[in-house]
Design a protein around this motif. Structure first.
Motif, short mmCIF file in Angstrom:
data_model
loop_
_atom_site.label_atom_id
_atom_site.label_comp_id
_atom_site.label_asym_id
_atom_site.label_seq_id
_atom_site.Cartn_x
_atom_site.Cartn_y
_atom_site.Cartn_z
N PRO A 61 0.81 -1.23 0.00
CA PRO A 61 0.00 0.00 0.00
C PRO A 61 0.84 1.27 0.00
CG PRO A 61 -0.15 -1.13 2.12
CD PRO A 61 0.56 -2.07 1.19
N VAL A 62 2.16 1.15 0.20
CA VAL A 62 3.00 2.35 0.20
C VAL A 62 2.95 3.06 -1.15
CG1 VAL A 62 5.19 1.29 -0.58
CG2 VAL A 62 5.23 3.27 0.96
N TRP A 63 2.77 2.29 -2.23
CA TRP A 63 2.70 2.91 -3.55
C TRP A 63 1.41 3.69 -3.73
CZ3 TRP A 63 7.37 2.99 -4.94
CH2 TRP A 63 8.22 1.91 -4.67
N GLU A 64 0.34 3.23 -3.12
CA GLU A 64 -0.92 3.99 -3.12
C GLU A 64 -0.72 5.31 -2.38
OE1 GLU A 64 -5.50 3.74 -1.33
OE2 GLU A 64 -4.10 2.04 -1.06
N PHE A 65 0.03 5.25 -1.29
CA PHE A 65 0.31 6.48 -0.54
C PHE A 65 1.08 7.47 -1.40
CE2 PHE A 65 3.61 8.72 1.99
CZ PHE A 65 2.78 9.66 2.58
N TYR A 66 2.12 7.00 -2.07
CA TYR A 66 2.90 7.89 -2.93
C TYR A 66 2.01 8.52 -4.01
CZ TYR A 66 7.70 6.95 -1.35
OH TYR A 66 8.88 6.91 -0.63
N ASP A 67 1.18 7.69 -4.65
CA ASP A 67 0.32 8.19 -5.72
C ASP A 67 -0.64 9.27 -5.20
OD1 ASP A 67 1.50 6.52 -7.56
OD2 ASP A 67 -0.05 4.97 -7.44
N LYS A 68 -1.28 8.98 -4.08
CA LYS A 68 -2.27 9.91 -3.55
C LYS A 68 -1.62 11.17 -2.98
CE LYS A 68 -6.03 6.65 -2.88
NZ LYS A 68 -7.03 6.06 -1.96
N LEU A 69 -0.42 11.03 -2.44
CA LEU A 69 0.31 12.21 -1.97
C LEU A 69 0.62 13.13 -3.14
CD1 LEU A 69 1.78 13.67 0.39
CD2 LEU A 69 3.84 12.39 -0.26
N HIS A 70 1.05 12.54 -4.25
CA HIS A 70 1.35 13.33 -5.44
C HIS A 70 0.07 13.98 -5.99
CE1 HIS A 70 3.28 14.55 -9.16
NE2 HIS A 70 2.32 13.96 -9.84
N GLU A 71 -1.01 13.21 -6.03
CA GLU A 71 -2.27 13.75 -6.55
C GLU A 71 -2.81 14.89 -5.68
OE1 GLU A 71 -4.91 10.45 -6.63
OE2 GLU A 71 -3.78 9.35 -8.17
N SER A 72 -2.56 14.80 -4.38
CA SER A 72 -3.11 15.80 -3.46
C SER A 72 -2.52 17.18 -3.66
CB SER A 72 -2.87 15.36 -2.01
OG SER A 72 -1.49 15.51 -1.65
N GLY A 73 -1.26 17.22 -4.11
CA GLY A 73 -0.60 18.51 -4.30
C GLY A 73 -0.17 19.17 -3.01
N ILE A 74 -0.35 18.51 -1.87
CA ILE A 74 -0.02 19.12 -0.58
C ILE A 74 1.48 19.32 -0.44
CG2 ILE A 74 -0.17 18.85 1.93
CD1 ILE A 74 -2.66 17.13 1.48
N PHE A 75 2.25 18.38 -1.02
CA PHE A 75 3.71 18.47 -0.92
C PHE A 75 4.29 18.94 -2.26
CE2 PHE A 75 6.50 16.87 2.54
CZ PHE A 75 5.59 17.07 3.56
N ASP A 76 3.81 20.04 -2.74
CA ASP A 76 4.31 20.61 -3.99
C ASP A 76 5.59 21.40 -3.67
OD1 ASP A 76 4.68 22.73 -6.05
OD2 ASP A 76 2.91 21.79 -6.93
N LEU A 77 6.74 20.89 -4.15
CA LEU A 77 8.02 21.52 -3.82
C LEU A 77 8.10 22.95 -4.34
CD1 LEU A 77 10.68 18.70 -4.31
CD2 LEU A 77 9.49 19.40 -2.24
#
Length: 426
Positions: A61-77
């Protein structure tokens, strides 16, 4: 003097005694909280039950976390990089506390994943940004048999007249390349998933690895993991933070262009302490999130659990202990925010501010989760309830990102040096 016409119950926000927060900050907090609740907490619970190898497998499930984190845009560098220091001091702890309330291991993974990219972007070097700006990273400092020596690069805490131990992972300069050989310890966060690393290690610049004082020369370098000679060990089985994959990395004469060096002989020490200062600051707000989660679980439980003729919240001792937990969570948050304000303020950044917060908050987080588990009684010891996991995660914080006693030694030495400088003492 406050003039009141009536005495209402206090209004508490998501994080308790919240003062003034802008509409933007409240919106960010709500988005981060929802992501933590709907994505991070369920995935963290799943990963906690997996073996270390299962946690990094293709179906983890860690890959689901990575995908959803990216989709969320919360951690936009790019967005974070565009913030003012004042905005970072206020907004970053809001996001990180909510994330850690959901799951601390995934919070730390999200941060360490971006360490190399943040470093590359921070250099302004187009080559480094192109090479590392999009890669999952890890932070490499810890080595076998050296333990906390990496925290003491300036050798203020070593036995007088001694030498630091020779590390297992050593770099040497060979023309326009840096050649890296040896292995890291098993505690490199994010290593089993990383595509590159921000590495701080001993380095031979042509005159050996030792300085005159018995300390070691270091180098800070960005290392891609697609080079010949690189390999990984098995992911680490451990007590807590099981949603934060860790493991060994091996380097067999790995040749890295010198252009990837971000901190050479004289700059490696301040560069490493800049990373450690950020890491300790991050740990302080992350472990505030753990303590808050434990307190909130306990608050719910004591209103449901019946003992002694009614819900246990009706017992005076339970209410007193609950308030003690609430007060400790507020103290953690206050200390963590103070570290952020100091580091992004005119007098920072400095490890003293971060280490002060990290050591206090991690220790207090253990106290809070332990008390919360006690309120759950026997249920708290079982995997059916959340406190058993939270307690294990909290306990890891006393060692992760700098063992607390060594950080305290460093802090005490800094305070003494400040005093001596102020009064001209030697």
């Amino acid at each position: 003097m406050f003039v009141l016409n009536e005495v209402p119950l206090p209004k508490l926000g998501l994080t308790g005694l919240e003062g003034l927060m802008s509409e933007e900050e409240l919106a960010i907090q709500e988005v981060a909280h929802r992501f933590a609740e709907e994505v991070m907490r369920p995935i963290g619970e799943k990963m906690d039950k997996l073996t270390a190898e299962q946690a990094v497998a293709e179906d983890s499930p860690v890959w689901e976390f990575y995908d959803k984190l990216h989709e969320s845009g919360i951690f936009d560098l790019e967005a974070i990089g565009g913030m003012t220091d004042e905005e970072k001091a206020r907004i970053l702890p809001i996001i990180l506390e909510e994330f850690a309330w959901g799951d601390a291991g995934l919070t730390l993974l999200a941060m360490v994943t971006h360490f190399a990219a943040i470093t590359a972007v921070g250099t302004g070097n187009a080559e480094l940004i192109e090479r590392f700006g999009h890669l999952r990273g890890c932070w490499i400092g810890t080595q076998p048999d050296r333990g906390s020596d990496v925290l003491d690069i300036d050798k203020t805490e070593a036995i007088p007249g001694s030498k630091h131990g020779r590390g297992n992972l050593i770099a040497r300069v060979d023309g326009d390349e840096l050649v890296i050989s040896g292995q890291t310890s098993a505690w490199v966060s994010g290593a089993p998933l990383a595509e590159c690393g921000l590495m701080y290690t001993q380095c031979d610049y042509g005159d050996g690895i030792y300085r005159e004082d018995g300390g070691l020369h270091y180098v800070g370098v960005l290392v891609p993991f697609d080079l010949p000679g690189f390999s990984r060990g098995l992911p680490l089985e451990k007590l807590g933070l099981r949603s934060l994959p860790q493991g060994e990395l091996y380097f067999d004469e790995v040749r890295v262009p010198m252009s990837y060096v971000i901190a050479g002989k004289e700059q490696a020490y301040p560069s490493f302490f800049g990373s450690l200062t950020f890491g300790n600051m991050e740990m302080s707000i992350t472990y505030t999130g753990i303590a808050r989660a434990a307190y909130e679980h306990a608050l719910t439980y004591v209103h449901e659990r019946k003992q002694g003729g009614g819900e246990i919240i009706n017992h005076q001792s339970v209410r007193a202990r609950l308030f003690d937990m609430f007060r400790n969570v507020e103290a953690c948050r206050g200390m963590a925010h103070r570290a952020f304000n100091y580091n992004y303020g005119p007098n920072g950044p400095h490890l003293l501010g971060s280490a002060t917060a990290k050591t206090f908050v991690t220790k207090t987080s253990v106290d809070v989760t332990s008390e919360a588990l006690q309120m759950f009684g026997g249920n708290g010891l079982t995997k059916e309830y959340p406190l058993e996991k939270l307690f294990r995660d909290a306990r890891a914080g006393l060692i992760t990102d700098g063992e607390n006693n060594v950080l305290s030694l460093k802090g005490g030495t800094m305070l003494s040096q400040i005093y001596k400088d102020k009064y001209g003492l030697t």
